[in-house]
Write an enzyme that holds these catalytic residues in place. Structure first.
Site, PDB file in Angstrom:
ATOM      1  CD  GLN A 126      -2.658   1.226   2.584  1.00 59.94           C
ATOM      2  OE1 GLN A 126      -3.844   1.357   2.419  1.00 59.94           O
ATOM      3  NE2 GLN A 126      -2.142   0.992   3.768  1.00 59.94           N
ATOM      4  N   GLY A 127       0.566   2.179  -0.888  1.00 58.00           N
ATOM      5  CA  GLY A 127       1.306   3.442  -0.906  1.00 58.00           C
ATOM      6  C   GLY A 127       0.400   4.624  -0.644  1.00 58.00           C
ATOM      7  CE1 TYR A 128      -4.330   4.237  -1.145  1.00 57.06           C
ATOM      8  CE2 TYR A 128      -5.746   4.932   0.635  1.00 57.06           C
ATOM      9  CZ  TYR A 128      -5.599   4.445  -0.635  1.00 57.06           C
ATOM     10  OH  TYR A 128      -6.701   4.179  -1.390  1.00 57.06           O
ATOM     11  CB  SER A 129       1.060   6.828   5.278  1.00 57.79           C
ATOM     12  OG  SER A 129      -0.167   6.552   5.897  1.00 57.79           O
ATOM     13  CD  GLU A 244      -7.270   0.511   5.854  1.00 56.75           C
ATOM     14  OE1 GLU A 244      -6.254   0.289   6.514  1.00 56.75           O
ATOM     15  OE2 GLU A 244      -7.566   1.632   5.434  1.00 56.75           O
ATOM     16  CB  SER A 379      -5.528   8.047  14.434  1.00 57.75           C
ATOM     17  OG  SER A 379      -6.277   9.244  14.415  1.00 57.75           O
ATOM     18  CG  ASN A 380      -8.832   4.306  17.914  1.00 54.92           C
ATOM     19  OD1 ASN A 380      -8.625   3.821  16.791  1.00 54.92           O
ATOM     20  ND2 ASN A 380      -9.102   3.580  18.977  1.00 54.92           N
ATOM     21  CD  GLU A 381      -6.254   9.948  18.785  1.00 54.08           C
ATOM     22  OE1 GLU A 381      -5.858   9.305  17.787  1.00 54.08           O
ATOM     23  OE2 GLU A 381      -6.005   9.596  19.956  1.00 54.08           O
TER      24      GLU A 381
END
Lengths: 393, 371, 393, 371
Positions: A126-129, A244, A379-381
């Site tokens: 995967q190339g996202y972040s 996802e 993230s959970n945030e």
């Protein structure tokens, strides 16, 4: 309302269970049940076994060669795999990029890429972040410049899970800097063996290299590897992210690990200590509540009557539970979770583990490793932002 | 009632902080971890700073200082995650001073003070978990002194130490012994622990042992309480740095075009970290100030302190990682090491649930700092 | 570093203890120790006793008739009063408005108002919050228009604690709408017996009327009752708020209530249940930690060497502890905390309380009532904003 | 596996909701509280809606419906904080149907169904707290039937009910009896409870009692479990409304020039409220679906459900008040009544710690919805 699965669903479960028991290699299951480190060949080996059966692409519709299962069948399949100790299916191919190729790729791309994904032969990354772009995905900076019938890619991706094993990689790349950040993004498939691709594993706090940095230095990508239209990649990316989140709660695995936690507690002598045992009881309630939440989502998908927009809740609660069981396992072993002996986390190690119980070897590492679960996959945030948005507007 | 530090204590703090900042960099520490988690040279530098001598009586070539000086030193060592187990010098010094026969004191205390001898507590047994009164090790009278049969686990720097303080059963009660590592029948198998420091499994097979005291459980309790007070102070240093790292990162990391320090939900999390840090610091003071109280009062105080510190360490460590996001779980970044250090410390000398049980069992009608 | 108080401080404590024991009416202490409802005359009665001794103005400097105590002496005084079961000193006069009058009022105002505050004869109320202006105090709308040598006041205040007993009231009023909201505020002293003042008690969820709405309908206030300069009231208000936070941790009272909680737990049979007892143990640790935090602040004030800017932490933790002990008291009594019998919360009630234990009568009401502690005096959310500001910038 | 409601259940929900919205307004409720916390007319309206008959067998003039229908009705009653103790109709119906002799069923079930008879569980004793097996009440054979000596506390609508289900010791074990309020020796002293509903202390002095079953503890467990499932559903309704009120308020209340719904720290709190609500709703389904499971499995399920509901109720109630600020603690505002209702419900049929103990004691190797 009925809690029981239908007879058809139950016999489906039996079929899966029987097959998994017969086909899941014992040594791999042993590693999973003891949180020992898995090799590439463990993971890909199991993927190929599933692929041969046609179950690696278990979420795909029939028209693309999948089994065309219902949501409940997928759940039961995943539950049986998890409880039997099968490795997690590496999702980047079958679960993430494949649905994008099916929905937005052309027939040529579908013919070219889907079979290798379904068989487990081709490993996708995967190339996202990117370093400056974690929760804020729309800010990706990796550039892809169209030159003739090629794109020239320059930039850097990071947190590429298991990217060190990758054959192919799907990427969000910037093809335009005009307009809003979201509008200039394209979705590009990239052969990781192309010249100019460098993969640098990142060692994590538990000592393992599970993620990578991937650098692109004038990497040439044929234009035919563009999925859909140029500058429309953000739409496809969102489609992918919605996939996802399938099984993001991971409750089946947590049920298996709860059983393991109880075994550890018994072995370490804290099962009969009310103070510790209560902590397990609280976790058990959490897991049952999460499972009911998952079943409610499945039921809603099945009937189509009620839509339950609670993916964010599943992610938050599921990840918190994973962190908690690993924490309790470590606390159960207490001092005997402290030695860090890397070899003892490999199957078949014959050394003397402090205290004599080698099963304690991976407990702290697992706890450290699972801190990622509240950070990745949104993230959970970010999830709380999303949940609040649906509730408060 | 006065929580100011004396000028001498302030100088001590400055000296240790200087050494940590310049002499014990993260790079050096990383090298020590890679080499096994203990560096005798670094321990020697602690000795040069006078730290190994801090609580050794002046009559035995020590500095004769007290718990507050220890606290100051340990806070600073915590900031640098120093691996070498200095706390055990304080443990050995307090136990030997209060319980050992004069000749044993004379033989060991000067060498502890100079850093020549590293003496560590070898107490953990497989079945004991955190219970001090559970002890399978056995001692029996031998030609000169005693012979010891024992297996002790997770002994700090256990294959590097020069001697051990070892509790063992003698005549139906726990006695405390001193055993040299070089003695016959002693074998140690070392390894690195989760926080990068060194420990070992130590076997004693008819090992010659010198009796420190037959009142071993009482001495062991003092040893562990001394360790708890030192650990609390060290943890304050670790957390102080962890909060500072988080604050720096949040003021620098941008997402959605702004620093993440601008998000209110994260800001409130930082406020809660600060809360945990200051409660922990308060209870670290309390632990050190109560270390000289009568045993019952002292034990209660240490349990209370460890409950607060345990909660604080867990919260600060976990939130530090979470607020950093991905970078927080990498080995390359220093923050993840602070998190692992805090995790290990929570499980050292009794974890939070263990000490909650102690507090619960020891509750009286009234409670407070002076009760 | 030294935990012990000095011999002088200890003898001061003895002196206070002896005096309080001799002078605090037994019936009032009984009510406080059992959380029974206090009347106006209980509160004012004790205030006047203190006033006679010169200790109602215990925080004042000598020049204004206070005892000129150190921070430690004030703490010891408050601790002895709390442990003996003295009612909380109603702070609006001696603790809140008096320091403003001392710092910013003129000599005439000081002479006129301070003696009545110090003696307990005059009951003061607070006029800060308005319906639209809670956490956001600068948005006050109550208008004061200067006409000749008078102000004509129109508007409404709310959450005026014990305002139904008030003789005088200090108010934030808007005297200008120009510039930033903060710049047009003035600080006005108002005789509550003036024509046009209406006080409407607000019943709270525990059934008591502890706060009030106060309406102003063309109330005439002599201009000589303006404190300091017109439009500078915001500065004085902040000065006042900094004084409001003195003893905001309220740890002495929590120590007393922890003792009461233990008595209740014993009586209700949960003291020997590990599961419940552990909750008390956790609270005990919280209270000791808070007390140490308070002592650190006192020490810093005493030496002037280190300043400890942690008022926000004291407020947050102190209020959470108050809520927790009241919650545990209620949970200890369980079913027997459920009857709501108002008369049983009065001293001397002779009826049969369900289960026979009348001391359980006020437990749930106290729990309900103390929800206010995380809301008033700057909500805990505002406090966290402030703490974060000092830490993060 | 199917969590959809049938058309009939949907109609039931609509009918109850309509009645609550129009027939049981906050103003009417306030009047009922002021008048003592119970209104027989309102109870009659519940009967007219068919709710009192819901689980009574058709043979006894009931509707013969199951736990899911009860759940639907209770959720809606929860939304309106209905004070009248309908859950006890379900308790009485299930206990009498499963345990009472035929003639007793015939005598009471039709009257329960019609709303003519309100039969409530009178089980709480001073020393028992939440333990069902602790029972000091005593029964002895008498001329016709039995004579009962007992004091029962916090009996719902205890001075308004027509009869009680009363556990009492008989021949060394707990048996369950039915006692009419009009019987000799029965006296009830009523009062309002924290949530505004009515309860009473009920004394039985040689009161004539009819035996329901000698297997009283088992029947009592069924009674309480029926009550727990109903309470869970009711709590979901209460919380659903509490969250909605909070959301409305936050989108309307302005501070610092913006609605407080715009503050991220508060938004995350609302996300957590939603989490607690949905976990609670899930466990309420679970409780109702498990009500017909074998006793052991049923008891485990109810304990798990009550632990989740207890945590959810406390969080949602406390946060609702906090997010409202001052208005949230006033009697005038409806929200504070939801908070008090949630508080009382946590302490009904065993609180969170009690049921955590049950879960803890009952844990097996495997766990999950189907285990």
């Amino acid at each position: 309302m009925d809690l029981a699965f239908t007879p058809e669903e139950q016999s489906f479960r039996e079929e899966v269970r029987t097959w998994v028991q017969a086909n899941l290699p014992k040594d791999i299951a042993h590693k999973v049940h003891h949180a020992l480190r898995l090799t590439r060949s463990d993971m890909q080996g199991w993927a190929k076994i599933l692929g041969k059966k046609g179950w690696l692409a278990f979420g795909w519709p029939k028209e693309f060669g999948g089994p065309g299962w219902t949501a409940v069948q997928k759940h039961l399949f995943e539950e049986e795999c998890a409880l039997a100790g099968a490795p997690r299916i590496v999702p980047f191919g079958p679960v993430m990029v494949a649905p994008v190729i099916m929905a937005f790729g052309n027939a040529e791309q579908q013919k070219r890429f889907l079979p290798g994904i379904a068989s487990g032969e081709v490993w996708w990354s995967q190339g996202y972040s990117e370093p400056g772009s974690g929760s804020d995905l729309a800010s990706v900076k990796t550039r892809a410049e169209r030159v003739g019938n090629k794109y020239i890619v320059n930039g850097q991706k990071t947190w590429t899970t298991l990217g060190q094993y990758g054959d192919w990689m799907f990427n969000l790349v910037r093809t335009s800097t005009e307009g809003k950040p979201q509008t200039g993004i394209s979705f590009l498939l990239l052969d990781m063996k192309s010249p100019g691709v460098t993969v640098r594993p990142i060692k994590l706090l538990d000592g393992e290299c599970e993620v990578n940095e991937v650098f692109f230095d004038n990497v040439e990508v044929p234009a035919e590897n563009l999925v859909g239209e140029e500058n429309k990649g953000w739409t496809y990316a969102k489609h992918l992210l919605s996939h996802e989140r399938t099984n993001i709660a991971d409750v089946n695995r947590s049920k298996r690990e709860l059983e393991r936690l109880k075994r550890i507690a018994k072995r370490e002598g804290v099962w009969d200590e009310q103070r510790f045992r209560d902590q397990i009881a609280l976790l058990e309630v959490d897991i049952v509540a999460l499972e009911m939440l998952v079943l409610r989502v499945l039921s809603a998908e099945k009937s189509g009557k009620n839509s339950l927009d609670i993916a964010g809740l599943l992610k938050i609660k599921g990840s918190e539970i994973q962190q908690r069981y690993s924490e309790l396992m470590m606390l159960a072993a207490g001092p005997f979770a402290l030695p860090f002996i890397e070899e003892a986390m490999q199957a078949g190690w014959q050394g003397d583990f402090p205290g004599g119980e080698v099963a304690n070897a991976p407990l702290a590492s697992t706890y450290f490793n699972l801190r990622k679960t509240t950070i990745y996959g949104g993230s959970n945030e970010v999830q709380r932002n999303i949940v609040a948005q649906t509730v408060l507007g | 009632m006065d929580f100011d530090f004396s000028d001498d204590q302030q100088s001590l703090r400055d000296a240790v902080r200087r050494w940590v900042d310049k002499g014990y960099t993260f790079e050096r520490r990383r090298g020590i971890v890679a080499a096994g988690g203990f560096d005798r040279a670094a321990y020697g530098e602690l000795a040069e700073l006078g730290l190994t001598a801090l609580t050794v009586p002046e009559a035995h070539d020590g500095l004769g200082q007290g718990a507050i000086d220890v606290m100051v030193a340990m806070e600073e060592l915590g900031r640098g995650m120093v691996l070498e187990p200095l706390a055990h010098a304080f443990i050995a010094s307090s136990v030997l001073t209060q319980y050992a026969p004069a000749e044993l004191q004379a033989a060991w205390l000067p060498r502890i003070a100079s850093g020549e001898a590293l003496v560590v507590l070898a107490q953990q047994e497989r079945k004991a978990r955190y219970a001090l009164q559970k002890c399978d090790a056995k001692a029996a009278p031998a030609q000169s002194g005693y012979a010891l049969e024992a297996t002790k686990s997770i002994v700090p720097a256990g294959d590097q130490a020069d001697a051990y303080l070892v509790p063992a059963q003698l005549d139906g009660q726990i006695a405390l012994f001193l055993v040299e590592r070089s003695a016959s029948g002693v074998s140690a198998q070392g390894y690195v622990t989760q926080d990068g420091s060194r420990a070992a499994e130590v076997q004693f097979a008819s090992a010659p042992a010198t009796l420190i005291t037959q009142d071993g459980l009482t001495a062991l309790e003092l040893a562990v309480d001394t360790g708890i007070a030192a650990l609390c102070a060290e943890a304050v240093g670790v957390m102080d740095k962890a909060v500072a790292l988080t604050v720096d990162y949040m003021n620098q990391r941008k997402q959605f075009g702004v620093t993440i320090a601008s998000f209110q939900a994260l800001r409130h999390r930082v406020a809660d970290m600060k809360m945990q840090l200051e409660l922990a610091r308060s209870m670290s003071y309390y632990a050190s100030l109560k270390l000289t109280a009568p045993a019952g009062e002292r034990r209660t105080a240490m349990a209370r302190a460890k409950v607060q510190l345990g909660q604080s360490m867990r919260y600060v460590g976990q939130q530090m990682v979470q607020l950093h996001g991905g970078i927080g779980v990498t080995d390359e970044y220093i923050g993840s090491h602070y998190f692992k250090k805090l995790t290990q410390m929570e499980m050292t000398f009794g974890d939070t649930l263990h000490h909650l049980g102690e507090v619960s069992n020891r509750m009286q009608d009234t409670a407070g700092v002076f009760a």
